[in-house]
Scaffold this motif. Structure first.
Motif, PDB file in Angstrom:
ATOM      1  N   GLY A 151       1.219  12.076   1.506  1.00  0.00           N
ATOM      2  CA  GLY A 151       1.815  11.669   2.760  1.00  0.00           C
ATOM      3  C   GLY A 151       2.546  10.349   2.564  1.00  0.00           C
ATOM      4  N   LYS A 152       3.147   9.847   3.649  1.00  0.00           N
ATOM      5  CA  LYS A 152       3.907   8.609   3.554  1.00  0.00           C
ATOM      6  C   LYS A 152       3.020   7.373   3.602  1.00  0.00           C
ATOM      7  N   GLY A 153       1.762   7.566   3.984  1.00  0.00           N
ATOM      8  CA  GLY A 153       0.844   6.438   3.998  1.00  0.00           C
ATOM      9  C   GLY A 153       0.715   5.763   5.353  1.00  0.00           C
ATOM     10  N   THR A 154      -0.387   5.048   5.527  1.00  0.00           N
ATOM     11  CA  THR A 154      -0.609   4.184   6.696  1.00  0.00           C
ATOM     12  C   THR A 154      -0.706   2.756   6.195  1.00  0.00           C
ATOM     13  N   HIS A 155       0.180   1.899   6.726  1.00  0.00           N
ATOM     14  CA  HIS A 155       0.184   0.482   6.345  1.00  0.00           C
ATOM     15  C   HIS A 155      -0.786  -0.255   7.257  1.00  0.00           C
ATOM     16  N   LEU A 156      -1.884  -0.718   6.694  1.00  0.00           N
ATOM     17  CA  LEU A 156      -2.957  -1.345   7.463  1.00  0.00           C
ATOM     18  C   LEU A 156      -2.940  -2.858   7.250  1.00  0.00           C
ATOM     19  N   ILE A 157      -2.951  -3.586   8.365  1.00  0.00           N
ATOM     20  CA  ILE A 157      -3.009  -5.051   8.315  1.00  0.00           C
ATOM     21  C   ILE A 157      -4.235  -5.505   9.090  1.00  0.00           C
ATOM     22  N   ILE A 158      -5.085  -6.294   8.441  1.00  0.00           N
ATOM     23  CA  ILE A 158      -6.280  -6.842   9.080  1.00  0.00           C
ATOM     24  C   ILE A 158      -6.072  -8.347   9.252  1.00  0.00           C
ATOM     25  N   THR A 178       7.519   9.269 -22.490  1.00  0.00           N
ATOM     26  CA  THR A 178       8.713   8.536 -22.107  1.00  0.00           C
ATOM     27  C   THR A 178       9.496   9.324 -21.063  1.00  0.00           C
ATOM     28  N   LEU A 179       9.943   8.646 -20.029  1.00  0.00           N
ATOM     29  CA  LEU A 179      10.809   9.225 -19.007  1.00  0.00           C
ATOM     30  C   LEU A 179      12.167   8.518 -19.105  1.00  0.00           C
ATOM     31  N   LYS A 180      13.224   9.303 -19.194  1.00  0.00           N
ATOM     32  CA  LYS A 180      14.557   8.729 -19.359  1.00  0.00           C
ATOM     33  C   LYS A 180      15.482   9.169 -18.234  1.00  0.00           C
ATOM     34  N   ILE A 181      16.377   8.266 -17.841  1.00  0.00           N
ATOM     35  CA  ILE A 181      17.420   8.579 -16.870  1.00  0.00           C
ATOM     36  C   ILE A 181      18.760   8.215 -17.505  1.00  0.00           C
ATOM     37  N   GLN A 182      19.671   9.201 -17.519  1.00  0.00           N
ATOM     38  CA  GLN A 182      21.004   8.935 -18.078  1.00  0.00           C
ATOM     39  C   GLN A 182      22.021   9.901 -17.479  1.00  0.00           C
ATOM     40  N   PRO A 183      22.993   9.425 -16.724  1.00  0.00           N
ATOM     41  CA  PRO A 183      23.211   8.042 -16.325  1.00  0.00           C
ATOM     42  C   PRO A 183      22.460   7.710 -15.037  1.00  0.00           C
ATOM     43  N   ALA A 184      22.079   6.442 -14.884  1.00  0.00           N
ATOM     44  CA  ALA A 184      21.381   6.017 -13.668  1.00  0.00           C
ATOM     45  C   ALA A 184      22.353   5.954 -12.492  1.00  0.00           C
ATOM     46  N   GLU A 185      21.851   6.307 -11.310  1.00  0.00           N
ATOM     47  CA  GLU A 185      22.621   6.245 -10.076  1.00  0.00           C
ATOM     48  C   GLU A 185      21.905   5.317  -9.093  1.00  0.00           C
ATOM     49  N   LEU A 186      22.655   4.827  -8.112  1.00  0.00           N
ATOM     50  CA  LEU A 186      22.080   3.885  -7.140  1.00  0.00           C
ATOM     51  C   LEU A 186      20.847   4.473  -6.466  1.00  0.00           C
ATOM     52  N   GLY A 187      20.870   5.777  -6.192  1.00  0.00           N
ATOM     53  CA  GLY A 187      19.755   6.423  -5.515  1.00  0.00           C
ATOM     54  C   GLY A 187      18.501   6.563  -6.358  1.00  0.00           C
ATOM     55  N   ASP A 188      18.574   6.184  -7.626  1.00  0.00           N
ATOM     56  CA  ASP A 188      17.393   6.256  -8.493  1.00  0.00           C
ATOM     57  C   ASP A 188      16.504   5.022  -8.355  1.00  0.00           C
ATOM     58  N   SER A 189      16.954   4.031  -7.609  1.00  0.00           N
ATOM     59  CA  SER A 189      16.140   2.831  -7.392  1.00  0.00           C
ATOM     60  C   SER A 189      14.831   3.233  -6.709  1.00  0.00           C
ATOM     61  N   ALA A 190      13.716   2.926  -7.367  1.00  0.00           N
ATOM     62  CA  ALA A 190      12.397   3.367  -6.888  1.00  0.00           C
ATOM     63  C   ALA A 190      11.327   2.814  -7.824  1.00  0.00           C
ATOM     64  N   TRP A 219       4.301  12.154 -14.127  1.00  0.00           N
ATOM     65  CA  TRP A 219       5.264  11.138 -13.693  1.00  0.00           C
ATOM     66  C   TRP A 219       5.591  11.403 -12.222  1.00  0.00           C
ATOM     67  N   TYR A 220       5.481  10.345 -11.419  1.00  0.00           N
ATOM     68  CA  TYR A 220       5.833  10.396 -10.004  1.00  0.00           C
ATOM     69  C   TYR A 220       6.920   9.362  -9.723  1.00  0.00           C
ATOM     70  N   ARG A 221       7.704   9.612  -8.685  1.00  0.00           N
ATOM     71  CA  ARG A 221       8.686   8.644  -8.193  1.00  0.00           C
ATOM     72  C   ARG A 221       8.317   8.287  -6.762  1.00  0.00           C
ATOM     73  N   GLN A 222       8.316   6.982  -6.470  1.00  0.00           N
ATOM     74  CA  GLN A 222       7.985   6.540  -5.116  1.00  0.00           C
ATOM     75  C   GLN A 222       9.102   5.652  -4.576  1.00  0.00           C
ATOM     76  N   ILE A 223       9.807   6.169  -3.572  1.00  0.00           N
ATOM     77  CA  ILE A 223      10.832   5.395  -2.886  1.00  0.00           C
ATOM     78  C   ILE A 223      10.136   4.488  -1.880  1.00  0.00           C
ATOM     79  N   LEU A 224      10.656   3.304  -1.673  1.00  0.00           N
ATOM     80  CA  LEU A 224      10.032   2.322  -0.787  1.00  0.00           C
ATOM     81  C   LEU A 224       9.749   2.917   0.585  1.00  0.00           C
ATOM     82  N   GLY A 225       8.499   2.811   1.013  1.00  0.00           N
ATOM     83  CA  GLY A 225       8.117   3.302   2.333  1.00  0.00           C
ATOM     84  C   GLY A 225       7.716   4.765   2.353  1.00  0.00           C
ATOM     85  N   GLN A 226       7.751   5.426   1.192  1.00  0.00           N
ATOM     86  CA  GLN A 226       7.391   6.835   1.088  1.00  0.00           C
ATOM     87  C   GLN A 226       6.180   7.002   0.173  1.00  0.00           C
TER      88      GLN A 226
END
Lengths: 115, 115
Positions: free
Chosen positions: B106-113, A76-88, A34-41
């Motif tokens: 890594g954080k990745g490279t966002h590529l736009i063609i 199954t992966l569970k979160i309890q309680p969820a927090e705002l920072g868990d958005s991913a 199981w991996y977690r990916q935050i937007l842009g990371q």
């Protein structure tokens, strides 16, 4: 073509509620991640299973997160309680057997939004 | 602690304009370096694994190379459908037969063609 199945694809939950994600790895794959990916990371490892045993959960926030793979197949992966920072995005991956010279195949992920 | 740094963070190319993405890494014993492609809202899609310095792998317009400190993903005459985020990851440590072997991304490279 064999693939890693995850559900739900999207989940919106309120802060302090419980939420669960499900993963079914590729048939015959003994190792599940199981991996977690935050937007842009990049993805970050949360937990690794070998069959039904936890191999690595050093990065899992154990006060609120839990993971299980009771029969060594789906998980199954569970979160309890969820927090705002868990958005991913929560990603599940599997390999034939963890270790030398194997690549991990990922599912489409579950996008969690905590409001 | 394993570390992966990708550059540039974002790259915009014209269709047919070749270029390279960089992945610099530090790891205690490289077991494998992985390249993945990720489309928006989806899980990473496996592209290549490289195991030792000097190794090269190709797939369609993509070619991955590896040195002792970095890897390059060369894109030749790209098309708009090559637009995506490209993730680099390493697997480090000593193989211990089923032990912890999660990937460090890594954080990745966002590529736009552009057409």
């Amino acid at each position: 073509e064999a693939e890693v199945a995850q559900s739900p694809r999207y989940k919106i939950t309120e802060k302090s509620q419980a939420v669960a994600f499900w993963c079914d790895p590729i048939s015959g794959h003994a190792t599940l991640y199981w991996y977690r990916q935050i937007l842009g990371q990049g993805p970050e490892l949360l937990v690794q299973f070998q069959d039904e045993s936890v191999v690595d959960d050093s990065q899992l926030p154990k006060d609120r997160f839990s993971a299980e793979r009771l029969k060594g197949v789906d998980s199954t992966l569970k979160i309890q309680p969820a927090e705002l920072g868990d958005s991913a995005m929560y990603l599940c991956a599997s390999t034939l057997r963890g270790g030398f010279k194997t690549e991990a195949f990922f599912g489409q992920g579950t996008r969690l939004t905590v409001v | 602690e394993d570390q992966v740094t990708q550059s540039p963070e974002a790259l915009r190319l014209q269709e047919g304009e070749s270029s390279s993405l960089n992945c610099s890494y530090t790891v205690s014993g490289l077991r494998g370096l992985f390249w993945y492609r990720q489309d928006p809202g989806k899980g990473p899609e496996f592209l290549f694994t490289l195991y030792s310095a000097g190794e090269e792998k190709e797939k369609e317009r993509l070619k991955a190379t590896l040195t002792k400190k970095e890897s390059f993903l060369h894109i030749t005459a790209p098309k708009p459908e090559d637009s995506a985020t490209y993730l680099c990851a390493v697997q480090g440590g000593v193989y211990s037969g089923g032990g912890a072997d999660g990937l460090t991304f890594g954080k990745g490279t966002h590529l736009i063609i552009q057409p």
